[in-house]
Design an enzyme around this catalytic site. Structure first.
Site, PDB file in Angstrom:
ATOM      1  N   ASP A 148       0.895  -1.253  -0.008  1.00 52.14           N
ATOM      2  CA  ASP A 148      -0.045   0.041   0.149  1.00 52.14           C
ATOM      3  C   ASP A 148       0.871   1.200  -0.127  1.00 52.14           C
ATOM      4  O   ASP A 148       2.037   1.261  -0.312  1.00 52.14           O
ATOM      5  CB  ASP A 148      -0.828  -0.124   1.170  1.00 52.14           C
ATOM      6  CG  ASP A 148      -2.376   0.956   1.012  1.00 52.14           C
ATOM      7  OD1 ASP A 148      -2.214   1.803   0.835  1.00 52.14           O
ATOM      8  OD2 ASP A 148      -3.254   0.048   1.110  1.00 52.14           O
ATOM      9  N   HIS A 221      -3.650   6.262   3.264  1.00 47.83           N
ATOM     10  CA  HIS A 221      -4.374   5.098   2.610  1.00 47.83           C
ATOM     11  C   HIS A 221      -3.733   3.746   3.396  1.00 47.83           C
ATOM     12  O   HIS A 221      -4.490   2.881   3.817  1.00 47.83           O
ATOM     13  CB  HIS A 221      -4.105   4.914   1.255  1.00 47.83           C
ATOM     14  CG  HIS A 221      -5.274   3.790   0.620  1.00 47.83           C
ATOM     15  ND1 HIS A 221      -4.781   2.486   0.391  1.00 47.83           N
ATOM     16  CD2 HIS A 221      -6.450   4.015   0.101  1.00 47.83           C
ATOM     17  CE1 HIS A 221      -5.755   1.795  -0.043  1.00 47.83           C
ATOM     18  NE2 HIS A 221      -6.908   2.588  -0.258  1.00 47.83           N
ATOM     19  N   SER A 555     -11.063  -0.954  -0.863  1.00 49.48           N
ATOM     20  CA  SER A 555      -9.757  -0.981  -0.033  1.00 49.48           C
ATOM     21  C   SER A 555      -9.938  -0.789   1.452  1.00 49.48           C
ATOM     22  O   SER A 555      -9.073  -1.290   2.210  1.00 49.48           O
ATOM     23  CB  SER A 555      -9.113   0.509  -0.450  1.00 49.48           C
ATOM     24  OG  SER A 555      -8.462   0.455  -1.331  1.00 49.48           O
TER      25      SER A 555
END
Ligand SMILES: *[C@@H]1O[C@H](CO)[C@@H](O)[C@H](O)[C@H]1NC(C)=O
Ligand SMILES: *[C@@H]1O[C@H](CO)[C@@H](O)[C@H](O)[C@H]1NC(C)=O
Ligand SMILES: *[C@@H]1O[C@H](CO)[C@@H](O)[C@H](O)[C@H]1NC(C)=O
Ligand SMILES: *[C@@H]1O[C@H](CO)[C@@H](O)[C@H](O)[C@H]1NC(C)=O
Ligand SMILES: *[C@@H]1O[C@H](CO)[C@@H](O)[C@H](O)[C@H]1NC(C)=O
Ligand SMILES: *[C@@H]1O[C@H](CO)[C@@H](O)[C@H](O)[C@H]1NC(C)=O
Ligand SMILES: *[C@@H]1O[C@H](CO)[C@@H](O)[C@H](O)[C@H]1NC(C)=O
Length: 769
Positions: A148, A221, A555
């Site tokens: 990620d 994220h 996600s």
């Protein structure tokens, strides 16, 4: 020379100049096969492989020195190949080398958040509400890796309070930049960190600032996804005061490791390097919330090849389905060896109510911490009525920057249509032209799917029905007015889950015979850790730095399932990745908390297995599934044989020579779901499956829900298991009813094995042609 010609020439020259550096930085992944060194290759082995890569490339680029310069990754542990900067001619020549099986461009993959900077988060218990499976192990000492944007190591979610010594089998490192400029530190919770950027630099032609070369998360994220999967307990976690509670990952006692590949664009060469290191470091579960909008054939996909090597080495791979919904055929990460996750809502709303001048009250969603200056009605204006002279009627309704006239908006509540520009950007634009509040209105495709975003002014996101009502009210009212209430947290919301409109849907266009996604999990307004480098709204003027924030996307649902895999792995260390996956799929539910079938926020229709596969995950039941449908590496290789792969293509996936069986029938592939792609009048098809008993001795009976067009029978209808580990085969026969009219259709059914305390449920999908 007349002006028009010189103008043409100039642009042509400019074009060539601009293109040149991009051409020069083209990079490729060159694959030669796989190694069979085993899980922990020796230094001597990997060095000799890398030297062989230099030797091979040297003959095409002129010298070993040039080859060493061109190659930025040598995949030398499991995957045999390299990533290199090559021009088109060199690549074409390398492709002809007899040792080269496959060569493809180092392509970009996207993070699966609805808007990458919109933030995501970890659940307040969420789907793990005090369940027995969770209390039992909490994923103790399972190692979860995350591919990620990196991690915010100081987040309380990654505190090592209460963690024992690092498991001895861990072979990873904590990679920092040269002077550890950004003070990145691992601990007994966050046990590993690596970053991979050469594929990004080679493809974009941009150099990353050396001080930013670190596994630190500058986007948010990666911190969000990793804390959702394996974050520690954090009391009082909240997003701007909303959703206050104890945050924790699915496996709060797991160890976590970050593999940073997104800057925030993520390239295949970096992802492949990350997967190879994760396997060799000793990761048990890989969570990958990224993918391609149009996934290439498995033999041409770095993600497919990388994840195959992970599974072949016992590392479970969990991936997001994508955010290209609600349209059919959009699901990505379609490999049968990967666990693919769609996204749905939870029973928590951040509710903000809109009251109109006619006293109508409409429920919306928001995470805005702002409140209207006074408790009175404010003038209401639709963005289309507030457009500037030069703006087009196509741009203005969406509140695009520069399309709105401050004179018309000032002091009013502005209605902006969802779509085109990011949701939070709309509130930033609204605030910049003097609006006091914003109503974000869904379009038809988004349906009832609304999201709670940290807008920069009082705001409410309303569904399509409410949006239509509001636009109508404005059209038919002389002086329309409205009020927006400050958002508040509401729990126990019904119905939930509802499929998120953005969640990518089946059918699986790459291989219709394998149902995808496999399951759905929470992916809307999830609270989890964030990066404290930026504000979730990405606006310099808006200092909303926060350690926890909501984010939405597949996600976010992917790491929920990765956390669940950690729990199951701690509980059942000997189960194969396929057994764990089967347990999660067959124990999932297609009912919501109102005991009705799960709804779809994109339409009034029920959702189908194309939206949620086996259904919504149920961690407690997955712990004790009763029976599992198992698969091993040979089964996956046979699947590839079935796609017509020859021995050299198989070498991309597996290190040892493999002989394909004489015939392979995809219908008999022991997947926990059943799909029949070609079925018509006069057809009768038999499908076989093998179930393994993972519970006590017991007798199971079959239950079938057939679609009206079909007769489905099972033989035998009763399976009697005398011991744990025993396997039994059964056959399912499908026959079309004679009166069925010949029309093409896709129909669904269910096959369930039932004993006194288990329901082992498989969706059935049939394409009638
Ligand atoms: C969790 O479950 C246990 C046992 O059922 C109960 O005693 C405890 O109060 C529960 N905790 C929460 C936070 O609900
Ligand atoms: C319209 O004109 C204004 C003022 O010249 C400018 O700031 C704005 O960007 C323009 N908008 C569009 C959509 O072209
Ligand atoms: C409102 O009026 C505009 C322009 O007159 C029209 O385009 C739009 O369709 C109307 N909307 C509704 C919901 O009636
Ligand atoms: C809902 O289902 C009906 C009946 O199957 C179908 O005709 C319609 O197209 C569906 N609507 C959507 C938006 O998918
Ligand atoms: C295997 O198949 C690929 C793709 O069809 C082809 O390019 C290659 O030549 C084949 N290799 C062998 C050894 O048959
Ligand atoms: C399916 O199985 C049944 C019972 O085992 C057998 O009678 C039948 O011929 C089979 N049909 C096909 C199409 O293989
Ligand atoms: C088949 O078509 C006929 C005539 O159009 C119709 O009356 C009948 O209901 C249809 N049967 C099914 C099972 O759809």
């Amino acid at each position: 020379m007349s002006p028009p010609i010189s103008h043409v020439l100039l642009s042509l020259i400019l074009w060539v100049l601009l293109q040149y550096p991009i051409q020069a930085t083209q990079s490729y992944i060159v694959l030669l096969g796989s190694h069979s060194f085993g899980p922990n290759p020796s230094l001597v082995d990997v060095e000799s492989v890398t030297n062989s890569h230099y030797d091979l490339l040297a003959s095409y680029v002129g010298s070993t020195n040039k080859a060493e310069e061109a190659i930025f990754y040598s995949y030398n542990k499991y995957i045999n190949g390299f990533a290199a900067v090559l021009d088109e001619d060199e690549a074409a020549n390398v492709a002809k080398d007899p040792n080269v099986i496959s060569i493809f461009l180092n392509e970009e993959r996207k993070l699966h958040t609805t808007h990458s900077w919109n933030f995501l988060g970890l659940e307040r218990y969420g789907v793990f509400p005090n369940t027995s499976v969770w209390r039992k192990t909490m994923g103790e000492d399972i190692i979860i890796g995350n591919v990620d944007t990196g991690v915010w190591p100081e987040s309380k979610s990654f505190s090592d309070e209460g963690m024992g010594p690092i498991p001895k089998r861990w072979r990873g490192i904590c990679q920092t930049n040269i002077h550890n400029h950004d003070k990145f530190q691992c601990n007994r919770k966050l046990i590993g960190a690596r970053y991979f950027y050469k594929g990004y630099e080679a493809m974009t032609g941009t150099k990353i600032d050396p001080s930013m070369l670190s596994a630190r998360d500058y986007e948010g994220h990666g911190s969000h996804t990793l804390s959702t999967a394996g974050g520690n307990f954090v009391r009082g976690a909240n997003a701007f005061g909303f959703g206050k509670g104890t945050a924790s990952g699915g496996s709060p006692k797991a160890r976590v490791a970050t593999y940073k590949v997104c800057w925030p664009a993520c390239y295949d060469a970096d992802i492949l390097a990350a997967i190879e290191h994760a396997i060799s470091d000793g990761v048990d579960v890989l969570s990958m919330s990224l993918g391609s909008d149009s996934p290439p054939e498995y033999s041409h996909s770095a993600l497919s090849i990388g994840s195959f090597h992970a599974i072949a080495n016992g590392v479970m791979v969990v991936s997001s389905a994508g955010n290209a919904g609600p349209f059919p055929g959009t699901v990505s990460n379609n490999e049968p060896w990967v666990l693919t996750v769609g996204a749905s809502t939870i029973d928590r709303d951040f509710a903000s109510y809109v009251t109109l001048g006619n006293k109508k009250i409409l429920k919306g969603a928001s995470l805005s911490k702002y409140e209207l200056p006074s408790k009175k009605m404010y003038p209401l204006i639709s963005a289309i009525d507030a457009k500037t002279k030069n703006a087009t009627a196509l741009d203005a309704p969406f509140c695009m920057d520069g399309t709105l006239d401050p004179k018309k908006v000032k002091g009013k509540i502005l209605v902006c249509l969802r779509g085109i520009n990011p949701r939070i950007e709309k509130s930033v634009v609204a605030a910049s032209v003097g609006a006091v509040g914003m109503i974000l209105a869904n379009d038809r495709d988004s349906g009832s799917g609304i999201l709670s975003d940290p807008h920069v002014l009082p705001a409410s996101h309303v569904d399509f029905a409410s949006a239509t009502y509001i636009y109508n009210y404005i059209n038919h009212t002389k002086s329309p007015v409205a009020y927006i209430s400050k958002a508040k947290t509401e729990l126990g919301v019904k119905p939930a889950p509802i499929m998120a409109s953005f969640s990518s849907r089946g059918p699986n266009l790459l291989e219709p015979g394998i149902l995808k996604p496999d399951v759905t999990a929470p992916g809307v307004d999830i609270i989890a850790a964030f990066s404290e480098f930026i504000s979730p709204t990405n606006e310099a003027s808006n200092q909303q730095i926060t350690p926890y924030i909501t984010m939405s996307g597949t996600s976010m649902s992917c790491p929920h399932v990765a956390g669940l895999v950690g729990l199951l792995k701690a509980l059942h260390p000997n189960w194969s990745p396929a057994a764990i996956k089967s347990a999660i799929i067959t124990s999932a539910t297609r009912k919501d908390n109102s005991k009705r079938l799960i709804q779809d926020s994109s339409s009034v229709n029920e959702s189908t297995p194309f939206d949620y596969g086996g259904g919504h995950i149920r961690p407690n039941r997955a712990m004790d599934p009763g029976l599992v449908y198992d698969l091993n590496t040979n089964d996956y290789l046979n699947f590839l044989c079935g796609r017509g792969y020859n021995s050299s293509q198989l070498k991309l996936f597996y290190g040892k020579p493999y002989t394909c069986p004489k015939s392979f029938n995809l219908a008999d592939f022991n997947y926990p779901t059943i799909t029949i792609t070609k079925f018509g009048p006069g057809y009768s098809i038999n499908v076989s499956r093998i179930v393994t008993n993972v519970g006590a001795p017991s007798i199971y009976r079959v239950s079938i829900e057939a679609p009206p067009q079909l007769i489905i029978s099972v033989e035998p209808t009763k399976l009697s298991f005398k011991k744990r580990g025993e396997k039994k085969e059964f056959r399912v026969t499908f026959t079309l009813k004679p009166q069925t009219n010949k029309t093409t259709d896709i129909v669904f059914g269910w096959l369930t094995w039932i004993n006194h305390n288990h329901r082992v449920k498989s969706p059935i999908v049939i394409y009638i042609e």
